[in-house]
Design a protein around this motif. Structure first.
Motif, PDB file in Angstrom:
ATOM      1  N   LYS A 167      76.647-109.127  50.201  1.00 10.00           N
ATOM      2  CA  LYS A 167      75.735-109.978  49.441  1.00 10.00           C
ATOM      3  C   LYS A 167      75.488-109.338  48.072  1.00 10.00           C
ATOM      4  O   LYS A 167      75.043-108.195  47.992  1.00 10.00           O
ATOM      5  CB  LYS A 167      74.415-110.119  50.205  1.00 10.00           C
ATOM      6  CG  LYS A 167      73.415-111.053  49.546  1.00 10.00           C
ATOM      7  CD  LYS A 167      73.937-112.477  49.580  1.00 10.00           C
ATOM      8  CE  LYS A 167      72.946-113.506  49.160  1.00 10.00           C
ATOM      9  NZ  LYS A 167      72.415-114.298  50.244  1.00 10.00           N
ATOM     10  N   VAL A 184      73.609-110.107  44.310  1.00 12.42           N
ATOM     11  CA  VAL A 184      72.753-110.963  43.492  1.00 12.42           C
ATOM     12  C   VAL A 184      72.998-110.612  42.026  1.00 12.42           C
ATOM     13  O   VAL A 184      73.002-109.431  41.659  1.00 12.42           O
ATOM     14  CB  VAL A 184      71.259-110.747  43.841  1.00 12.42           C
ATOM     15  CG1 VAL A 184      70.360-111.513  42.870  1.00 12.42           C
ATOM     16  CG2 VAL A 184      70.981-111.181  45.281  1.00 12.42           C
ATOM     17  N   GLU A 197      79.619-117.175  38.145  1.00 17.92           N
ATOM     18  CA  GLU A 197      79.426-117.967  39.369  1.00 17.92           C
ATOM     19  C   GLU A 197      80.615-118.913  39.569  1.00 17.92           C
ATOM     20  O   GLU A 197      81.082-119.110  40.696  1.00 17.92           O
ATOM     21  CB  GLU A 197      78.125-118.757  39.284  1.00 17.92           C
ATOM     22  CG  GLU A 197      77.773-119.435  40.599  1.00 17.92           C
ATOM     23  CD  GLU A 197      76.487-120.239  40.532  1.00 17.92           C
ATOM     24  OE1 GLU A 197      75.875-120.447  41.588  1.00 17.92           O
ATOM     25  OE2 GLU A 197      76.102-120.671  39.426  1.00 17.92           O
ATOM     26  N   ASP A 237      79.365-112.802  49.072  1.00 20.09           N
ATOM     27  CA  ASP A 237      78.433-113.920  48.979  1.00 20.09           C
ATOM     28  C   ASP A 237      77.613-113.695  47.701  1.00 20.09           C
ATOM     29  O   ASP A 237      76.777-112.792  47.641  1.00 20.09           O
ATOM     30  CB  ASP A 237      77.542-113.887  50.238  1.00 20.09           C
ATOM     31  CG  ASP A 237      76.544-115.029  50.247  1.00 20.09           C
ATOM     32  OD1 ASP A 237      76.644-115.915  49.381  1.00 20.09           O
ATOM     33  OD2 ASP A 237      75.652-115.007  51.118  1.00 20.09           O
ATOM     34  N   HIS A 262      74.932-114.669  44.843  1.00 21.35           N
ATOM     35  CA  HIS A 262      73.726-115.455  44.580  1.00 21.35           C
ATOM     36  C   HIS A 262      73.302-115.183  43.134  1.00 21.35           C
ATOM     37  O   HIS A 262      73.165-114.023  42.748  1.00 21.35           O
ATOM     38  CB  HIS A 262      72.617-115.024  45.551  1.00 21.35           C
ATOM     39  CG  HIS A 262      71.306-115.696  45.311  1.00 21.35           C
ATOM     40  ND1 HIS A 262      71.018-116.957  45.780  1.00 21.35           N
ATOM     41  CD2 HIS A 262      70.196-115.278  44.641  1.00 21.35           C
ATOM     42  CE1 HIS A 262      69.782-117.285  45.407  1.00 21.35           C
ATOM     43  NE2 HIS A 262      69.266-116.293  44.717  1.00 21.35           N
ATOM     44  N   CYS A 314      70.580-116.036  39.778  1.00 24.54           N
ATOM     45  CA  CYS A 314      69.330-116.669  39.366  1.00 24.54           C
ATOM     46  C   CYS A 314      68.961-116.276  37.936  1.00 24.54           C
ATOM     47  O   CYS A 314      69.389-115.238  37.428  1.00 24.54           O
ATOM     48  CB  CYS A 314      68.206-116.396  40.352  1.00 24.54           C
ATOM     49  SG  CYS A 314      67.428-114.814  40.213  1.00 24.54           S
ATOM     50  N   GLN A 341      67.093-111.838  50.033  1.00 27.24           N
ATOM     51  CA  GLN A 341      68.561-111.807  49.956  1.00 27.24           C
ATOM     52  C   GLN A 341      69.158-110.582  50.661  1.00 27.24           C
ATOM     53  O   GLN A 341      70.296-110.606  51.093  1.00 27.24           O
ATOM     54  CB  GLN A 341      69.020-111.820  48.486  1.00 27.24           C
ATOM     55  CG  GLN A 341      68.552-113.035  47.704  1.00 27.24           C
ATOM     56  CD  GLN A 341      69.190-114.326  48.181  1.00 27.24           C
ATOM     57  OE1 GLN A 341      70.282-114.337  48.751  1.00 27.24           O
ATOM     58  NE2 GLN A 341      68.495-115.440  47.957  1.00 27.24           N
TER      59      GLN A 341
END
Length: 214
Positions: free
Chosen positions: A6, A8, A31, A40, A42, A44, A64
């Motif tokens: 994961k 971010v 992205e 994965d 993510h 923002c 997350q």
């Protein structure tokens, strides 16, 4: 099946003379590219507000549970993709988009003055520059004592150093959004490889240690 990593990645909203913030444009480009099947991703957008950062980051880390968080910010002084090695606790005098700055001018009362990333940014920089993607990468130890630095410090604190900060130049000075997206892609891939190596070394040492106990 291997567990997905994961990651971010954040960019910032517009502020000051940056009516378009190239950091968020670059993150959106990243992205689109993705980081491969086993990651994965993510993304923002972070407001340029001290209090919003204080509220947002803890929940981002908690919800997350990422292996790595990469914050991206714009610097009008940058001409390269710049990797920041550390975040600073004190010296936050510049007002944010809400005309606010912390009364203490620091990020975390009684926190260490400086927190370093577990990632060796010099190593990441060297690898990306050797790969010759046509985007210059450099390393810095001063993230600028504004929201970039503030966010980085908070994230390093929350994630025990498993965070990175990348400064990008404004669009067209000299790189396009596609260039910046490719640059971020290359940099983050190298970061993940380094983390993977460190993890393998740790596991190896741990196993050696376990074997000796019998």
């Amino acid at each position: 099946m291997a567990h997905k990593k994961k990651v971010v990645v954040t960019g910032f909203e517009p502020f000051g003379e940056h009516a378009v913030n190239s950091s968020w444009v670059a993150v959106q480009e990243l992205e689109r590219l993705g980081l491969g099947e086993d990651v994965d991703l993510h993304v923002c957008e972070i407001p340029v507000e001290y209090q919003a950062v204080q509220n947002l980051l803890p929940s981002l880390w908690r919800e997350q549970q990422p292996q790595l968080v990469v914050h991206v910010g714009v610097s009008g002084l940058a001409t390269t993709v710049t990797l920041e090695q550390c975040g600073h606790n004190k010296g936050y005098k510049r007002l944010d988009n809400c005309s606010f700055c912390p009364a203490s001018q620091c990020c975390m009362e009684n926190g260490p003055d400086c927190i370093k990333s577990v990632l060796d940014m010099d190593a990441v920089c060297k690898r990306v520059n050797e790969s010759d993607i046509g985007i210059a990468v450099s390393v810095s130890k001063d993230a600028g004592r504004y929201l970039c630095d503030y966010t980085y410090y908070s994230s390093l604190y929350l994630g025990q150093g498993h965070s990175a900060f990348v400064h990008v130049p404004p669009l067209g000075k000299p790189y396009s959004s596609q260039d910046l997206g490719r640059g971020l892609h290359a940099v983050i891939q190298e970061m993940l490889q380094l983390l993977e190596q460190d993890h393998t070394v740790e596991e190896h040492l741990h196993n050696e240690h376990c074997n000796h106990s019998h």
